[in-house]
Enzyme design. Structure first.
Site, PDB file in Angstrom:
ATOM      1  N   VAL A  24      40.257  69.980  50.219  1.00 29.46           N
ATOM      2  CA  VAL A  24      40.280  71.132  49.310  1.00 29.46           C
ATOM      3  C   VAL A  24      39.032  71.979  49.531  1.00 29.46           C
ATOM      4  O   VAL A  24      37.932  71.453  49.710  1.00 29.46           O
ATOM      5  CB  VAL A  24      40.358  70.664  47.838  1.00 29.46           C
TER       6      VAL A  24
ATOM      7  N   ARG B  46      47.454  67.865  42.996  1.00 32.85           N
ATOM      8  CA  ARG B  46      48.372  67.547  44.095  1.00 32.85           C
ATOM      9  C   ARG B  46      49.554  66.719  43.590  1.00 32.85           C
ATOM     10  O   ARG B  46      50.716  66.977  43.945  1.00 32.85           O
ATOM     11  CB  ARG B  46      47.616  66.821  45.201  1.00 32.85           C
TER      12      ARG B  46
ATOM     13  N   LEU C 202      35.793  67.754  44.510  1.00 35.30           N
ATOM     14  CA  LEU C 202      36.977  68.248  45.203  1.00 35.30           C
ATOM     15  C   LEU C 202      37.344  67.276  46.317  1.00 35.30           C
ATOM     16  O   LEU C 202      36.469  66.746  46.999  1.00 35.30           O
ATOM     17  CB  LEU C 202      36.711  69.630  45.809  1.00 35.30           C
ATOM     18  N   ASP C 203      38.635  67.067  46.519  1.00 38.71           N
ATOM     19  CA  ASP C 203      39.073  66.260  47.659  1.00 38.71           C
ATOM     20  C   ASP C 203      38.549  66.874  48.949  1.00 38.71           C
ATOM     21  O   ASP C 203      38.331  68.088  49.030  1.00 38.71           O
ATOM     22  CB  ASP C 203      40.599  66.191  47.714  1.00 38.71           C
ATOM     23  N   ALA C 204      38.383  66.063  49.961  1.00 34.52           N
ATOM     24  CA  ALA C 204      37.839  66.549  51.234  1.00 34.52           C
ATOM     25  C   ALA C 204      38.681  67.672  51.826  1.00 34.52           C
ATOM     26  O   ALA C 204      38.150  68.582  52.475  1.00 34.52           O
ATOM     27  CB  ALA C 204      37.732  65.394  52.229  1.00 34.52           C
TER      28      ALA C 204
END
Length: 223
Positions: A61, A140, A57-59
């Site tokens: 998220v 995104r 997961l992106d930071a």
């Protein structure tokens, strides 16, 4: 557990870990001092485990991320993600996203080179999203660039700013389904109290995901 990480499921082959915003799924630049998921997790668990990150997961998220507990499990999840079908350990990943516009269609498939995303609208400003592929920033990008519906507080892709909320966007990994052999298991991951500001218009008074959204997240097929 740490305020940044929480084990929400611990099984034989894998665990589901709640990742807060601001935690990296993999090491960044040497100058990036933010905590890294696997390093934090190994430091928090008392026993020595052979852990492998399956879902990144992106930071910015939040939500549940899959961590394999041995090399074989990691390989089997990876095989499914690369080949699909009946190969490896099955993995369904669904996310909740608050968006700045209403999609033209209530449900659909978003495709771009090497990326496929499914979505279903559950509120005028909220969609459930399922990944078929898992490329960097895929959700995104697809919501912002293909649907013209950027995620709330995702200023990188044109989302509106929510004052007082830094380093978090309104994208949450809310549901994971695994299939290992004939055993299928569902994991619903709520939003922790400290990260609910972006979601107040969606959550119940008790900070829970509402029933209709839960039904959409947990249905057999998104549409």
């Amino acid at each position: 557990m740490s305020a940044r990480l929480k084990v929400v499921y611990d099984g034989m082959h894998y665990m589901i870990v709640y990742k807060s915003a601001g935690v990296l799924s993999q090491p960044g630049l040497a100058s990036d001092s933010r905590p890294v998921l696997m390093s934090e997790l190994r430091g928090l668990l008392s026993e020595t485990l052979d852990l492998y990150s399956v879902q990144r997961l992106d930071a910015c998220v939040t939500g549940g991320t899959v961590v394999a507990k041995n090399k074989r499990a990691a390989m089997m999840f990876s095989r499914y993600l690369k080949q699909g079908g009946g190969s490896g350990y099955g993995l369904t990943r669904r996310y909740l996203a608050r968006i700045n516009a209403q999609p033209v269609c209530d449900e659909g498939t978003i495709e771009s080179p090497g990326m496929v995303t499914y979505y279903r609208r559950v509120r005028d400003d909220c969609v459930v999203v399922e990944l078929k592929t898992g490329k960097k920033h895929q959700i995104r990008k697809h919501l912002a660039l293909n649907l013209n519906c950027p995620i709330v507080n995702d200023t990188y892709y044109g989302g509106s700013v929510v004052k007082g909320v830094n380093g978090q966007i309104a994208l949450h990994s809310a549901f994971v389904r695994t299939r290992i052999g004939k055993n299928m298991q569902d994991h619903l991951v709520g939003i922790e109290p400290q990260e609910q500001t972006l979601w107040k218009s969606i959550l119940t008074e008790n900070g829970m995901l509402p029933d209709d959204i839960v039904r959409t997240l947990t249905r057999d097929k998104l549409f």
